[in-house]
Scaffold this active site. Sequence first.
Site, PDB file in Angstrom:
ATOM      1  N   GLN A 251      18.674  -4.379 -16.977  1.00 34.92           N
ATOM      2  CA  GLN A 251      19.995  -4.846 -16.543  1.00 34.92           C
ATOM      3  C   GLN A 251      20.858  -3.592 -16.261  1.00 34.92           C
ATOM      4  O   GLN A 251      22.046  -3.422 -16.890  1.00 34.92           O
ATOM      5  CB  GLN A 251      20.425  -5.499 -18.008  1.00 34.92           C
ATOM      6  CG  GLN A 251      19.771  -6.711 -18.216  1.00 34.92           C
ATOM      7  CD  GLN A 251      20.239  -7.725 -17.398  1.00 34.92           C
ATOM      8  OE1 GLN A 251      21.436  -7.570 -16.851  1.00 34.92           O
ATOM      9  NE2 GLN A 251      19.231  -8.637 -16.899  1.00 34.92           N
ATOM     10  N   SER A 252      20.241  -2.680 -15.433  1.00 32.54           N
ATOM     11  CA  SER A 252      21.212  -1.426 -15.188  1.00 32.54           C
ATOM     12  C   SER A 252      22.482  -1.709 -14.136  1.00 32.54           C
ATOM     13  O   SER A 252      22.250  -2.687 -13.038  1.00 32.54           O
ATOM     14  CB  SER A 252      20.186  -0.419 -14.341  1.00 32.54           C
ATOM     15  OG  SER A 252      21.223   0.304 -13.612  1.00 32.54           O
TER      16      SER A 252
END
Length: 327
Positions: free
Chosen positions: A75-76
């Site tokens: 989920q960067s």
Amino acid sequence: MKLDQLPRFNLAEFPTPIHCLKTLTKACRGPSIYMKRDDLTSLGMGGNKTRKLEFLIGQAIADGADTLVTAGGIQSNHCRLTAAAANRAGLACDLVLNGSPPTLSNGNLLLDKILGARVHYCDRKNRDARLLQVADELAAKGNKPFVIPVGGSNSIGSVGYVNAMVELKDQLESMDLKPDAILFASSSGGTQAGLTLGARVTGFAGEVMGISIDQTKTGDNSFLPVLEKIANETAQRIGSDTVLTQTDFSLNCDYLGGGYAQPGELEFNAIRDLAQLEGIFLGPVYTARAMGGLLDLIQKKVWTKDQTILFLHTGGTPELFAWADRF
Ligand SMILES: *Cc1c(COP(=O)(O)O)cnc(C)c1O
């Protein structure tokens, strides 16, 4: 300062807006709370990595690169914005994401795929090695990769947040606003290093307080030497003779909760509060933890009613959709 002479690739419209969170301020019965909206940088759903990427991509283009390679969690936000920025600059993008491919691509991972980035999955412990390996494989094929470290946090990216302080100084002057403290989420260090250095070189009088998302202050893995190193390398890059030491950084490590990307009640309450009082969304991993920390500090009466706090919203709202089952 030679800030204006460094290679830069424009990715968004600046300055980002600042506004008073009147309803939240009233509800908290504490200091006036203002917000600077770095979640509204216009590229690819916005966030703090945009400012860093302007200088990182400027350098990549100056180096003749054709592909950006970077790494982060599934989920960067940094990876999503690197993919978006690469498209804008006409570069290819390879992302090394630690974790296994989920059955449903959601949040930032969904956006990475729509943006067309090539995604390489790996274990967390192999991430740094895999990042270099992907770059080597590209070079072997005749490409020119430009490796961006996790979070874009080196002296090139950090220049973006020195510049943010220059931008902020003008904004505060025109609004006749003198915040006693700026608070924001801190994790890989580029934002805090740049802001703290920027505060020094622009003469900002308030405190610059990072709310740590996952870093500790003490022990072998202390974050302070990391901040010091990035800030001093950044000072050199902009031609400033400023030298910062570890005691120049204000880092609050009281809100680490269950660890990185493990939001709990503090974060979910902050998300609901900001949405229901102000119509503003936070992301569960970074901005909700930092805001939860700010609201707790206000409850603990760290600041008086006549003081002013500026919260820097660093983005991360696409993370929300990956935690849909928690609402
Ligand atoms: C990366 C990130 C941060 C932390 O910034 P660093 O420069 O890595 O310390 C804060 N908020 C959001 C939303 C981020 O994506």
